[in-house]
Every structure is written in structure tokens, then in C-alpha cells.
Design an enzyme around this catalytic site. Structure first.
Site, mmCIF file in Angstrom:
data_model
loop_
_atom_site.group_PDB
_atom_site.id
_atom_site.type_symbol
_atom_site.label_atom_id
_atom_site.label_comp_id
_atom_site.label_asym_id
_atom_site.label_seq_id
_atom_site.Cartn_x
_atom_site.Cartn_y
_atom_site.Cartn_z
ATOM 1 N N TYR A 1 0.840 -1.395 0.698
ATOM 2 C CA TYR A 1 0.114 0.077 -0.234
ATOM 3 C C TYR A 1 0.465 1.336 0.093
ATOM 4 O O TYR A 1 2.145 0.992 0.203
ATOM 5 C CB TYR A 1 -0.786 -0.193 0.705
ATOM 6 C CG TYR A 1 -0.892 0.184 2.735
ATOM 7 C CD1 TYR A 1 0.647 0.617 3.111
ATOM 8 C CD2 TYR A 1 -1.970 -0.673 3.329
ATOM 9 C CE1 TYR A 1 0.660 -0.030 4.516
ATOM 10 C CE2 TYR A 1 -2.042 0.048 4.890
ATOM 11 C CZ TYR A 1 0.085 -0.165 5.197
ATOM 12 O OH TYR A 1 -0.499 -0.456 6.305
ATOM 13 N N GLU A 2 -0.018 2.512 -0.197
ATOM 14 C CA GLU A 2 0.778 3.617 -0.664
ATOM 15 C C GLU A 2 1.763 3.770 -1.752
ATOM 16 O O GLU A 2 2.829 4.037 -1.387
ATOM 17 C CB GLU A 2 1.629 4.018 1.001
ATOM 18 C CG GLU A 2 1.586 5.307 1.242
ATOM 19 C CD GLU A 2 0.530 5.992 0.727
ATOM 20 O OE1 GLU A 2 -0.849 6.242 1.092
ATOM 21 O OE2 GLU A 2 0.520 7.351 -0.308
#
Lengths: 592, 592
Positions: free
Chosen positions: B439-440
Site C-alpha cells: 500500500y501507498e
């Protein structure tokens, strides 16, 4: 959920062209083993693996095995799948024909085993443990024990377990405390608790045959006072029918990171008067018997590493072909493409694919060597192959399993955010793989075995022969061909790295065992990478002149990738083996 | 369950001696920041992290967040812990004093953030996402928006979310389809579905402020047609009281591999007439605003990698000290010892420890540079530090998170069979860590950013400056001192490896972006390893003459280990960067 199809073409290539199927087929006892038979068996096994076992993999994981009122219940569909599995004769494949087995070579059963484990590792553990118990009985059981247990275990009517671990005795079996009291009638009463017993109880068969390590009264302390017993769940009458329930009970099952459908049992022996068992072989030689079977068991767990890597690869590949996201690099505003177009997704897939193929090649070569070691008519051929097998077993176990964790992790990564969602299924492979580097001897135990018993003890004779063999492959790689030259370059550095590390181990092991041991796991990884590269180089040589065929085109590129991305790690590992002791051993415990 | 104690001594060392706390404290706005204040805050944060958050980590994982009738309920104890967390002022630590924040430097909030994430990563995600939303409003919100939302978000009374991802738009935000229809009164109605929304709904606060990417009517296609909106769960009246329930609802939460206590929501906007929101900043610049906040968010996720590594290390260390098994190597029949005596257990622990310390050093140095980049009075100092931060953010995000997966895996391995049992808790770190590399921005996205925007676009100016700085440290390492010479040797080869790889990237990126991209993730790993080694070498230099103090003795050994075991991987990675393209790119898709 993900599907699975056995990589039959690669299996055939490895069996026939790398592992020497012809030599295996020519061994005494393999008179009926032909290419056609092998192909037919692979096809049938693939049908069963993909059609019956693979669909239960994820549902079994989600549902898990359940414990209730002292009994274990397997997940939905498990019981029926097992019934089909045994009725189709798969339990008997590599077993002794005298007890109903089919006596097929290890090289073939290796490929078939890979399929079961790829399709459904949690399921495959039950026949795997049964095979271990069969082996022990075959090797050291009395005729009475063999006649009583083997036919029904080989037919799959009953399953088997191995009871080694106790809470205080994990990797250190010297600490086993379970007791066996002779009853004067040839039987013993067993008292104690065993943990981590795979399929220690279940509902798929009428009986379960437990092999149990325990101590006789007045047995010497430590590893030389452990005996091996056979303890059935239900007593077996003289006519083969089932008798009384024996005093062995599953008192709980573990809540684990993975292989949820495989019940990991705590077994209590003798809580109600004693579990009745009989001694296998001679007293106090139980651990020795375990060691005889150890190669087999460790090889099988190594195969789990290969099998999970293959499954994770197929899963990720399918997603990478299906998932549309982004545009081709440098083509802003261009059409959306499947993510296999993205360079790093390709790199990840090639990394999974190339390592999986290298592991398969190495494992099958070791499998074929096992056949030669057991059955070749020439004693010197047997001895040479056995030495090679002994050397490579810790590598097959340790390297394949450690790799599988990383490869399954890469499989999750290919899926992006979806990889973290359990329903996608990629996370299951990652969870399942984690145990393979632990059970049947952790990677450290494999690595100690490798540098100690397999290298230092014989002063490096076998590994030096292996290095010489690898050097021949290196020399055969045409330095004027671009791909082969790249492979040659990395392989040469890899072999030199192994040589350097072996030199250090031989010079250090007896003088400073801890300093040598710090490098043992890095060395195991190094030897795995280079031995895998050796096989990939052989594959590249065999592929070079057949570039009009898709399979060989792919193989050459894959071997090239392996050389540039995986073999390239070898010199750094050798550096760590040779230089890594001081940093690891100097810090006083209280300063950690 | 495992406990957690913040590694305050190492945090102080890194802040003061490696990251230049004095320089940060001297920045305008930090007049009240003293060493004493910092120490006091670290002590208090440690109390909260170890006393309140850490005990909820495993129970929260086992219980998980629950979704029922359109609402999310957090695990037992979560609500109360959050109340204490916000009431203690921890949500406001690094925020703008004009809106109730404490305005403390990033370097300090970095250390505090590490504690929250080590203690309880699933919990920490809620304040982390809120911080992101606060930043966006600070940067581009109107005064009205700021006054309406910021004080209560900074005080922790309300939390915030970031709504980017849609099913068809994961890493590719150009594909966002959520619509925003202007209502003519300055408000918009939002229609669409967002997935993977962390803490998108929960029961810990009265209101949740969603920041949402959506398209205005007639917006251009692709990334240049995305606007950013603020959409509260409950409308806010002029007097600050809560109004009507807005039309945004959690329609399900994900069943994930890890961070079970952090609800990952599917949010439906506008299923009942439209969710009311207001535009942040200007139309069609939403993605640009996201990019402004990206460094912050990526840095924070990188910190998760560090934090989980520290927690996994503490967990494994405790077990290795407590668990008695086997005898010292070569001492058969000797007394049983704790497993930390075994060479490979030490190797594993040192590997976890040394990498964790290297990651902490690098992350805090980047944190301090962020303070200088934002607040230094000299524009050239600001610019130089910003360039360094921009270069290192993808490394902090990518390297720290990828490492944490491996380190948490090693933590499981140290536990042997117990590591695979969920109750032990080691497996949770392994499961939790897996998301951080996704994620990110996945590691591939970080790596592309690194070689493209951060290196090729500026023709390597900043990385070359970094290389020169690292060379100075190399030169300072005394080649006549055994430990420093070993570090020097590995660092020198590491820096050369980075140089070689950078040369390849600069020569290749514009001509053949795919060939450069194949090496991007290996290069990110390489740069992380070498930059971490640079910091460990600095630490070794600072420790050399203070060997009578335990901390510095341990640091020198740890730096030595890092050089021999981790830095040693650098040349192999450079080889792959430079030579790896052909093998990765040649295979036609259908031959996979």
C-alpha cells in the site's frame, strides 16, 4: 480461486533430459517402467490433482480442521477426496509390491508428489506422513508387524503418523520423556504427550497407526536411550479386524499460520491406563531408525517448497495476464495493458519461474540419484549416488523451502492490494510455505548437517566431486554465444564462490565449529543457488540448438534470467560465509 | 503475548549523533525544543505504547474489526485506547499550533511514530490516515474548511481517511471514475465506490472526515481530471455541532492476511441521493495535491517496516533467551542452553538487529532532513535537504518495508515450530508486515519513482552528491583497525556498486525505459543496503573510541555484522541491475 495444472512438459524434460530417466528405467525392478507408462501416470495424477485436490485447497484453508470432544473432523470434502485418492491407488505408488505397492521409481513418485503438494499441500501431508510410517515398518518392523499394518497402510485404508516432538524436545530429541513399560507379553504401555503430530487424528480412515519415540525403563539418557514403537489408534485383531480403542487421544489441535486443513495434534498416550504398542526393531535404536528415514522425509518437505512455488507462480501468472492496469512504460495515454507488460511484474514472474524450474531440476536429479543409489547393480555407482544424495538432501530441504517463502511472497506482491485479501488465495501460499523451513528440521539444522556430516566429516570429498562436475558444465557453455556466455560467467563465479566457502568450512569446522556454523545457512543458500544454476546451465545447453521449439526457447531465456538475477548473489554469500563469524559471535548476550 | 519497550537509547543516539538533533532544534519555530523535552516525550510515548497499545496488538488481531448493518465496530479496548490517545495529545504532536497542534519537529514525531507502529500497527493506521487528511486540508483547504475540520481532527475528536482506490484503479489513478456533481451552492454531490479505505468507518469517534478523489463533469480524462473533495460522515453545522448523516456508507470490510484490527472498508458514496462534499483547492488538481502529501505518507509506511522489524526482533530475542534447547555446539552431553547460544540463532538475531538499526538511522536522518528542508532559513540548505529527502523517500518506503517482511519471517524462524502457532504472536508480525510493501505505492512504484523522477530526470545530481558524501565516510574508516577495515571494505564495494548501477540507469533510462526498469527494484534494494551501511559506518566511527560503554560496544559489533552479512549483497545486486534486462524482457507472454 486459483486453479492448478501440473507443469507436465517441464516435468518430462527434467525427468528425461536432466535426471536421466533411461538410467532409472534400466534399473532392476523397473522392467515395466516405460516412457508411456510414466506419461500416462503423470496425466492421471494431473487430473486428480487439478480436478479433485486443487479445488479443496482454499476451502480447506478457510474451514480448517476442527477438534470436538476428543476427535478431529477434517474440512468439507476432505474425507471423500481421501477415499478417491486411496481407491485410485495413489497411496501405493512407490511402495513395495510384496505388500500391495506398485514399486515405481522415486523419480516418478517425485513428480507425482509435486502435483499433490502443489494442488493441496495440507491434504498431501496425510499420505506423506503415512509413507514415513510405512518406511519405518518396512525397514525395521517384524514380519508380524509388517503383515498386520503394511497392506492396509499401503492401500490407504489406514494412515500413519510420526510422533517425535514433545514440548521440551523440539529439535533436541535427546530430551524425549515419553515412557514405554514392557508388559511381559511382548507389548508395551506408552505414557506421555506428543505435540505437533500431523494428522494425529482425523475422520478419513478407520484406523491410524502411530509411530512413537519413547524411553524404556533404565534406558540410557540422551539420544541413545530412545526406542521406536508402533501404537495403533484401534487395536488390530489377528484376523485384521479392528479391536478395542487404544489409549491414545487427541487432546487439542493447534491454531496455525497456515496449512489450516491439516490437523496438528497434541496426542496424549496413556491417560487411561496406558496405550498399547509394540517395539519396532531393537531397543534404544529408535533415533537411528528415524535417521534412516530422514532423507526421505526431508526430501519430501523440500518438494513442498518446490510445489508451493509452482502453485504461487501459476496463481500470480494468471493474475498478471488478466489484470488490466496502466499503460506500457513510456506510452502515456496509450491503451491499458495487462500488468505482465510492466517490467517489474515480468521480473517478479521470471524470478518465480526461473527459481521454480531450477529447484525442480535439482530435486528430480536428486530423486533419480536416490533410485540409482538404491537399485543400481554396481556397488560403486550406488555409493557415488548415495554420497551425492546425502550431500544434497539438506540443500533440497533447506534451499527449496526458504525459497518458497520468498517466492510465495513475490506472488502476493504481483497481486498488489488484492494479494493481501484472503479471498484472492495468494496469501494462503505465503502462509502455508512458512512452515516448510521449520518442520522436519529447521534450515539451521539442515545447514549444520550439510557443513558437518556431509562436508567436514569426509573432508569435502563429495562436494569436491560435485564442483568438478559443475566445472565441466561451465566449460561446455560456449563463451561466444551471448546467452550461454552470460550463463557461463555467472556460473563460473558461482562455482568459485562455492569453492571458496568450502575451503573456509574445511579449514574452520574442527578448529572453531561456531565460526563455521555462522556461515552454514548462507552456505546452504549459496550451494542451492549454484547447484540450481548448474542444472539450469545444463538445461540451457540442451536448449541451445532447439530454438525453433517454444519449450526450449523459453528454457534458454529462463536460464539466462536465473544466471543474471539469482546466480549473481553467489559471491556475496561466499563473502559472508568466509567473513561473517566475528560480527555474529562477538556480542555478549546481555548487549543484545 | 510479546511485550514491547521502545529502544529509547538507540533512538536518542540516532537523533542526536546521526540525524543532527541540534541543527533541527536550532530551526525557527523550535525554540522550545530541548533535549530534556525530547527525552520526556519519548518516555511518555514509551509508557503509552508499551502500556496501552502493545497489549491490544494481538487481541485486536485475533478479534479483528467487525462489520454489522453498515457499521464498523473496532475490537475490544480499541475505543478506550483511542480516547486516551487523543486526550493525551498524541494526535496533535507534529501539527500546526494555529489549529491546536504542538508543532514539534518531524525528527521527534518520527521516533514517536515508530513506537505507535511497533506497539500496535493496526491501531496506528487511524492517526496516520488522519494526519494525511490534515495535511491535505492544511495545504490546500480554504479557511472555512480549515476552521471547520482541522481543530477537531488535530485534537483527535474526529479522524480522517484518504479515498483514492477504486476496483479498476489500484495503482493507476488515471482510471478513477467516482463523480462529483456541482450543486450550484458551493457543494458537490459525490457518487461512486472506493475500496481499501483504511478506517473508512469505525466506532471510535463521532465523525470521520473523508478526503475523496473524484471527477467533475467534463473533466479531462486521465490524471489531469481528478479533483479532491472533503466529505464528512456527518455534516457539520456552522456552530461545529454535527448535522445530518451524509450519504457515505461502509458496505463491507475486507478479510485480510494481517492488520485485522484495522478495518479496510468498501465505501459507497451517493447510493441514496449523493454524498455532500466540498472541493479542496482548485478543480482537476487533486492528484497534484496527493503528490504533495506523498512523501509524508510514504515515509510513514516506511516507518511501519522499521517498527515491525523492531517488534519482531524484540519478540524473537526474548524467546531466544528464554527457550532452553540443546547443548552448546561441540559440547555433547553438556548442560542445556538457551538457544541464543546457537550460532545460527545469533546470526538470525544479529541480522534482525543490524538491519533494524540501519533502517532506523536512515529513516531518522531523512526525517531530520525533512525538518531542514521545511524550516531552515537558508534557501540552499532547504533545497539540498529537499533533494535528499525526495531521493530517499522511495528507499525508506521500499527498502524498509521489503526488509520487514524478511525480518519478521526470520523472527518466526527463531521460534521454530512455535513460530507457526498463532498464539505465539510472531506470525502476526509476518502477516502484518506483508501489506507495507504494497500500500501507498508498491515497491515497484517506489523503484520507478526512484530511478525516473529522482535520478534520471535530474541526471543523477543528487545521487552523485550522496555518493560523494558516502565516500567521505568510507575514507574516514581506519583501514588499520580490524572492525573498521572490514566495514570500510564492504562499504567501499557497496558504494562502487551503487555508482555502477547509477551509471547504467543514467545511460539507459531514456533510451530503453523497460531495460532500466527491470533493474529498478534490485537498485532500490541496493541503494537501501548501501545507504543503511553508510549510516552504520557513521555509527561505527562514533563508537570506536567509546568502547568502555556498552551501547557503543554493541553498536560497533552490529555495524561490523551489517557490513559482512548485509552490505556484502551489494555487488551482486549491481550485477543484476546492469545485466538483468535481457533475461527479464525476452520471453513472449505466451511462453510464460
Amino acid at each position: 480461486m486459483s486453479t492448478y495444472t501440473a507443469p507436465i512438459r517441464d516435468m518430462q524434460f527434467v525427468m528425461n533430459e536432466l535426471a536421466g530417466f533411461d538410467q532409472v528405467a534400466a534399473l532392476p525392478g523397473n522392467e515395466e517402467v516405460s516412457s508411456d507408462l510414466v506419461d500416462a501416470i503423470l496425466e492421471e495424477a494431473n487430473k486428480f490433482a487439478s480436478g479433485v485436490l486443487a479445488p479443496l485447497n482454499w476451502t480447506g484453508d478457510q474451514e480448517g480442521a476442527k477438534w470436538k470432544d476428543g476427535q478431529v473432523f477434517t474440512a468439507t470434502g476432505w474425507k471423500d477426496a481421501y477415499k478417491q485418492f486411496s481407491e485410485s491407488g495413489w497411496t501405493a505408488l512407490a511402495c513395495d509390491p510384496n505388500y500391495g505397492g506398485q514399486g515405481l521409481p522415486k523419480l516418478l513418485s517425485t513428480a507425482v508428489m509435486e502435483m499433490w503438494k502443489s494442488a493441496n499441500m495440507a491434504f498431501s501431508l496425510c499420505p506423506m506422513l503415512t509413507t514415513g510410517a510405512i518406511e519405518a515398518l518396512m525397514l525395521r518392523g517384524s514380519d508380524e508387524q509388517k503383515d498386520m499394518y503394511l497392506p492396509k497402510m499401503i492401500s490407504g485404508e489406514w494412515t500413519g503418523t510420526m510422533n517425535l516432538t514433545e514440548p521440551q524436545a523440539g529439535s533436541d530429541l535427546a530430551a524425549v520423556r515419553t515412557k514405554a513399560e514392557p508388559q511381559g507379553d511382548g507389548t508395551y504401555k506408552i505414557f506421555g504427550q506428543k505435540i505437533f503430530i500431523t494428522y494425529g487424528d482425523h475422520d478419513m480412515t478407520d484406523n491410524i497407526i502411530h509411530l512413537v519415540l519413547a524411553r524404556l525403563p533404565d534406558a540410557p539418557e540422551g539420544v541413545k536411550g530412545i526406542s521406536l514403537f508402533v501404537v495403533p489408534k484401534f487395536m488390530v485383531n489377528a484376523d485384521g479386524s479392528l479391536g478395542a480403542r487404544n489409549d491414545v487421544h487427541c487432546v487439542s489441535i493447534e491454531h496455525k499460520l497456515g496449512i489450516h486443513a491439516s490437523p496438528t495434534c497434541v496426542l496424549a498416550f496413556g491417560d487411561n491406563g496406558g496405550a498399547v504398542g509394540t517395539l519396532i526393531g531393537e531397543p534404544n535404536r529408535g533415533l537411528e531408525y528415524m535417521f534412516i528415514m530422514m532423507n526421505e522425509a526431508r526430501f519430501a518437505v523440500g518438494m513442498e517448497g518446490l510445489a508451493l512455488s509452482e502453485r504461487a507462480y501459476q496463481h500470480a501468472l494468471q493474475y498478471a495476464k488478466d489484470r488490466i492496469q496502466g499503460t506500457d512504460a513510456g506510452v502515456r495515454g496509450g491503451p491499458k495493458v495487462s500488468i505482465i507488460h510492466h517490467a517489474d511484474v515480468r521480473r517478479m514472474l521470471m524470478s518465480m519461474k526461473s527459481q521454480t524450474e531450477a529447484m525442480r531440476a535439482l530435486a528430480y536429479v536428486v530423486g533419480a540419484a536416490t533410485d540409482l543409489a538404491h537399485h543400481h547393480e554396481d556397488q560403486s555407482v550406488r555409493a557415488r549416488n548415495q554420497a551425492f544424495v546425502d550431500l544434497m538432501i539438506p540443500v533440497v530441504k533447506g534451499w527449496l523451502t526458504e525459497n518458497s517463502i520468498e517466492i510465495a511472497s513475490t506472488g502476493v506482491q504481483v497481486h498488489g492490494g488484492m494479494g493481501f485479501i484472503e479471498e484472492t488465495g495468494a496469501a494462503q501460499h505465503f502462509r502455508d510455505a512458512r512452515i516448510t523451513a521449520i518442520y522436519e528440521g529447521t534450515t539451521a539444522i539442515q545447514a549444520n548437517d550439510l557443513i558437518g556430516r556431509k562436508i567436514a566429516r569426509e573432508n569435502g570429498v563429495t562436494i569436491k566431486a560435485l564442483i568438478a562436475e559443475m566445472r565441466q558444465v561451465e566449460a561446455a557453455l560456449d563463451a561466444n554465444d551471448e546467452a550461454l556466455a552470460a550463463i557461463r560467467n555467472s556460473l563460473a563465479k558461482g562455482i568459485s564462490a562455492v569453492e571458496e566457502a568450502v575451503g573456509y568450512i574445511l579449514a574452520t569446522y574442527n578448529a572453531d565449529i561456531k565460526a563455521a556454523s555462522v556461515g552454514s545457512v548462507p552456505f546452504l543458500k549459496l550451494l542451492g543457488i549454484v547447484a540450481g544454476g548448474w542444472q539450469m546451465a545444463r538445461a540451457a545447453l540442451l536448449s541451445k540448438d532447439r530454438q525453433s521449439e517454444d519449450f526450449y526457447r523459453a528454457k534458454l531465456v529462463t536460464a539466462r534470467f536465473y544466471a543474471d538475477h539469482v546466480l549473481a548473489q553467489a559471491p556475496g554469500l561466499a563473502y559472508t560465509v568466509v567473513n561473517g563469524a566475528s560480527g555474529a559471535l562477538t556480542l555478549p548476550e546481555e548487549l543484545f
